[in-house]
Structures are given as structure tokens and as C-alpha cells.
Write a protein that holds these residues in place. Structure first.
Motif, PDB file in Angstrom:
ATOM      1  N   ILE A 166       0.840  -1.195   0.000  1.00 22.58           N
ATOM      2  CA  ILE A 166       0.000   0.000   0.000  1.00 22.58           C
ATOM      3  C   ILE A 166       0.874   1.243   0.000  1.00 22.58           C
ATOM      4  CG2 ILE A 166      -1.758   1.270   1.293  1.00 22.58           C
ATOM      5  CD1 ILE A 166      -2.618  -1.463   2.477  1.00 22.58           C
ATOM      6  N   ARG A 167       0.612   2.141  -0.930  1.00 15.55           N
ATOM      7  CA  ARG A 167       1.427   3.347  -1.032  1.00 15.55           C
ATOM      8  C   ARG A 167       1.080   4.349   0.072  1.00 15.55           C
ATOM      9  NH1 ARG A 167       2.447   7.573  -6.083  1.00 15.55           N
ATOM     10  NH2 ARG A 167       4.490   8.275  -5.291  1.00 15.55           N
ATOM     11  N   ARG A 168       2.081   4.758   0.809  1.00 17.02           N
ATOM     12  CA  ARG A 168       1.884   5.709   1.900  1.00 17.02           C
ATOM     13  C   ARG A 168       1.541   7.103   1.373  1.00 17.02           C
ATOM     14  NH1 ARG A 168       6.594   3.413   3.781  1.00 17.02           N
ATOM     15  NH2 ARG A 168       7.780   5.332   3.413  1.00 17.02           N
ATOM     16  N   GLY A 169       0.656   7.767   2.117  1.00 20.81           N
ATOM     17  CA  GLY A 169       0.280   9.129   1.769  1.00 20.81           C
ATOM     18  C   GLY A 169      -0.853   9.226   0.779  1.00 20.81           C
ATOM     19  N   GLY A 175      -4.559   5.955   4.209  1.00 22.81           N
ATOM     20  CA  GLY A 175      -5.251   6.690   5.250  1.00 22.81           C
ATOM     21  C   GLY A 175      -6.425   5.943   5.856  1.00 22.81           C
ATOM     22  N   LYS A 176      -6.899   4.908   5.165  1.00 28.84           N
ATOM     23  CA  LYS A 176      -8.073   4.175   5.642  1.00 28.84           C
ATOM     24  C   LYS A 176      -7.771   2.746   6.073  1.00 28.84           C
ATOM     25  CE  LYS A 176     -11.216   6.870   2.743  1.00 28.84           C
ATOM     26  NZ  LYS A 176     -12.283   6.852   1.717  1.00 28.84           N
ATOM     27  N   ILE A 177      -6.529   2.309   5.885  1.00 34.27           N
ATOM     28  CA  ILE A 177      -6.236   0.900   6.129  1.00 34.27           C
ATOM     29  C   ILE A 177      -6.342   0.529   7.601  1.00 34.27           C
ATOM     30  CG2 ILE A 177      -3.740   1.159   6.429  1.00 34.27           C
ATOM     31  CD1 ILE A 177      -5.678  -1.665   4.593  1.00 34.27           C
ATOM     32  N   ALA A 178      -6.155   1.495   8.506  1.00 30.98           N
ATOM     33  CA  ALA A 178      -6.278   1.194   9.930  1.00 30.98           C
ATOM     34  C   ALA A 178      -7.669   0.658  10.258  1.00 30.98           C
ATOM     35  CB  ALA A 178      -5.972   2.435  10.761  1.00 30.98           C
ATOM     36  N   VAL A 222       1.053  -7.115   5.036  1.00 32.71           N
ATOM     37  CA  VAL A 222       0.942  -5.778   4.465  1.00 32.71           C
ATOM     38  C   VAL A 222       2.279  -5.054   4.543  1.00 32.71           C
ATOM     39  CG1 VAL A 222      -0.182  -3.520   4.643  1.00 32.71           C
ATOM     40  CG2 VAL A 222      -1.506  -5.605   5.041  1.00 32.71           C
ATOM     41  N   LEU A 223       2.680  -4.459   3.418  1.00 29.51           N
ATOM     42  CA  LEU A 223       3.834  -3.571   3.363  1.00 29.51           C
ATOM     43  C   LEU A 223       3.364  -2.189   2.944  1.00 29.51           C
ATOM     44  CD1 LEU A 223       6.405  -5.770   1.370  1.00 29.51           C
ATOM     45  CD2 LEU A 223       6.288  -5.471   3.851  1.00 29.51           C
ATOM     46  N   THR A 224       4.008  -1.153   3.448  1.00 25.15           N
ATOM     47  CA  THR A 224       3.731   0.192   2.956  1.00 25.15           C
ATOM     48  C   THR A 224       4.997   0.740   2.305  1.00 25.15           C
ATOM     49  OG1 THR A 224       4.319   1.309   5.029  1.00 25.15           O
ATOM     50  CG2 THR A 224       2.034   0.568   4.772  1.00 25.15           C
ATOM     51  N   TRP A 225       4.798   1.545   1.276  1.00 23.33           N
ATOM     52  CA  TRP A 225       5.932   2.048   0.514  1.00 23.33           C
ATOM     53  C   TRP A 225       5.674   3.481   0.068  1.00 23.33           C
ATOM     54  CZ3 TRP A 225       4.963   3.106  -4.798  1.00 23.33           C
ATOM     55  CH2 TRP A 225       3.700   2.673  -5.248  1.00 23.33           C
ATOM     56  N   ARG A 226       6.753   4.219  -0.126  1.00 19.57           N
ATOM     57  CA  ARG A 226       6.662   5.614  -0.533  1.00 19.57           C
ATOM     58  C   ARG A 226       6.896   5.776  -2.032  1.00 19.57           C
ATOM     59  NH1 ARG A 226      10.577   6.945   1.952  1.00 19.57           N
ATOM     60  NH2 ARG A 226      12.111   7.171   0.291  1.00 19.57           N
TER      61      ARG A 226
END
Length: 262
Positions: free
Chosen positions: A222-225, A230-233, A243-247
Motif C-alpha cells: 500500500i502506497r503511503r500518503g 489513510g483508511k487501512i487502519a 501488508v507492506l507500505t511504501w513511498r
């Protein structure tokens, strides 16, 4: 019904052809990396980018229709106005799409993953085949997506106007638009038995639908920002996968490589 001078690959036909090429040269467990297009491969939303060819006032009026009419109807109307009122044909639209910048490092991600024999790449996008094909051809990477391009089919009519059609018509999924349920695409791919593992890369809430179909051994990136981050929480517990987050692509490739070569 339409006089068509240039047809672009229909999303339901292309994947089967490309899979056939891969199956003839590879066997054994495979990993599918499915990637969204807008704001995941390219930095800007392609539909909004093309709408910038309209005069400012008209563009804003069109964008106000998106919440009510949806993205497919929005781009269909934009393309119609560009051609009928402003005499903008497919070549100018293609040039605008080809000018879109890649997400930093994403070309590196695609080229590096495509060199791994056990990995197959595909695109799952609510854009369209005309925009995606033009952009991939601009960077000479269309052949790297051996798993196919699942998107709304598009063609150029004899008049020079671009026509975009829905990939499907569905009313069961509330996370996705009527014209494309990304979850149904991922479910078909995972149930095919072809892939031991699926990695899905995206940024938007319609990508959540696809991620919810992933299994425990799969990975959602999931791309950060962006919208989904913003809704994954609120939705994280609905995902069985890791799950990984990336910029950007530089970070993404460093996160993915240990999982793929492990």
C-alpha cells in the motif's frame, strides 16, 4: 456499430495470449505481482491528466461530475468534448498520456521483477487499454507484463475519437465502480492454480477490494500518503495477507526482493 480504425487490445483477450507465451517457457511455482496503474506506476491520475487538455472552466465542471457519475463516465465525456468541441484527436491524447511521469523508482521495480524467472507481472487498473498501452510503449516495457493488462478496453474510431468501454458490468461490489471489480479479477487469478503467491501493489480504496481476496501467504503493498493508506487502519483486520507500505519504487523494490527471493 462503430467504425473503428485502430483497436487496442481487449483486456479479456490479452492475458490469455500472454499467459500462453509464459507457460511454454516456465513451469513450477510462480509469483504474480499485480500492479495498479494510476498513482502506482504513473505519478498522476491519467484521467485527470487528460482532462487538463480541456479549458480550465470546462475541466472543473467535468470534475464536479465524478462523485455522481463515476470515473468511466467522466473520461468518456472528457474524450467526447475534446474531440467534438476542441478537435483534439487520439494522437494528442496519446502524447499527453506518454508525458506522464513514472512514480520514482517504479520503472526499476518493473524491470527488476521481470528478470526473475518465477515472477509474472500484470496490471489491474480502472484506467483503459489506450492510455496504458501508450504509456508502456513509450518506455518500451509492454512486453514485461506477461500476466496481462486487466482494464477497460478502448479503441480509436475512424473519426479519431477515443472510445472507452467498461471492462464488465457489476453491481455486487460496493468498493469498486460498476465497470470493474478488481477483487473479481484477483479472485479469478488466485483460483486459477497458476500462482503459488500473489503480491498486489496499489494506492486506492478499489485496490482494497483486490487485497481482501489475498491469502495468508500473499502480500499487499500500500502506497503511503494516498487514499488507501489513510483508511487501512479501519480495514486492516479484513486482510488475511501480510501488508507492506511504501513511498516510492526505490523503497518498494528493497521491501519486495527479500520476500520474492526467500
Amino acid at each position: 456499430m462503430f467504425a473503428i480504425s485502430r483497436c487496442f487490445r481487449l483486456s479479456r483477450c490479452l492475458p490469455a495470449f500472454r499467459r500462453g507465451l509464459s507457460e511454454s517457457s516456465q513451469s513450477g511455482p510462480r509469483t504474480l505481482v499485480a500492479i495498479d496503474f494510476d498513482r502506482t506506476i504513473v505519478e498522476q491520475d491519467s484521467y485527470l491528466a487528460v482532462s487538463q487538455l480541456l479549458p480550465t472552466r470546462q475541466r472543473k465542471e467535468m470534475q464536479n461530475l465524478i462523485p455522481k457519475c463515476g470515473w468511466l463516465n467522466f473520461i468518456s465525456r472528457v474524450l467526447q468534448l475534446l474531440h467534438s468541441e476542441h478537435k483534439v484527436n487520439f494522437a494528442t491524447v496519446a502524447m499527453r498520456v506518454r508525458s506522464l511521469r513514472a512514480v520514482p523508482g517504479m520503472l526499476r521495480v518493473v524491470r527488476r521483477l521481470a528478470r526473475i524467472p518465477e515472477v509474472e507481472l500484470c496490471i489491474v487498473s480502472d484506467a483503459n487499454s489506450f492510455f496504458i498501452d501508450e504509456w508502456l510503449q513509450a518506455y518500451d516495457i509492454e512486453c514485461l507484463f506477461a500476466g496481462g493488462v486487466f482494464t477497460n478496453p478502448a479503441c480509436v474510431q475512424a473519426s479519431g475519437a477515443v472510445l472507452v468501454l467498461p471492462y464488465q458490468e457489476q453491481g455486487d461490489c460496493e468498493l469498486c465502480p460498476f465497470n470493474l471489480c478488481k477483487g473479481s479479477v484477483l479472485e479469478e487469478l488466485t483460483c486459477s492454480g497458476r500462482y503459488e503467491r500473489v503480491i498486489y501493489v496499489g494506492d486506492s480504496c478499489n485496490d482494497l477490494c483486490a487485497m481482501k481476496r489475498l491469502r495468508e501467504k500473499d502480500v499487499a503493498c500500500i502506497r503511503r500518503g494516498y487514499e488507501l493508506h489513510g483508511k487501512i487502519a479501519a480495514h486492516g483486520q479484513e486482510l488475511a495477507c501480510s501488508v507492506l507500505t511504501w513511498r516510492d519504487g526505490h523503497e518498494l523494490v528493497e521491501l519486495l526482493m527479500p520476500k520474492i527471493v526467500a
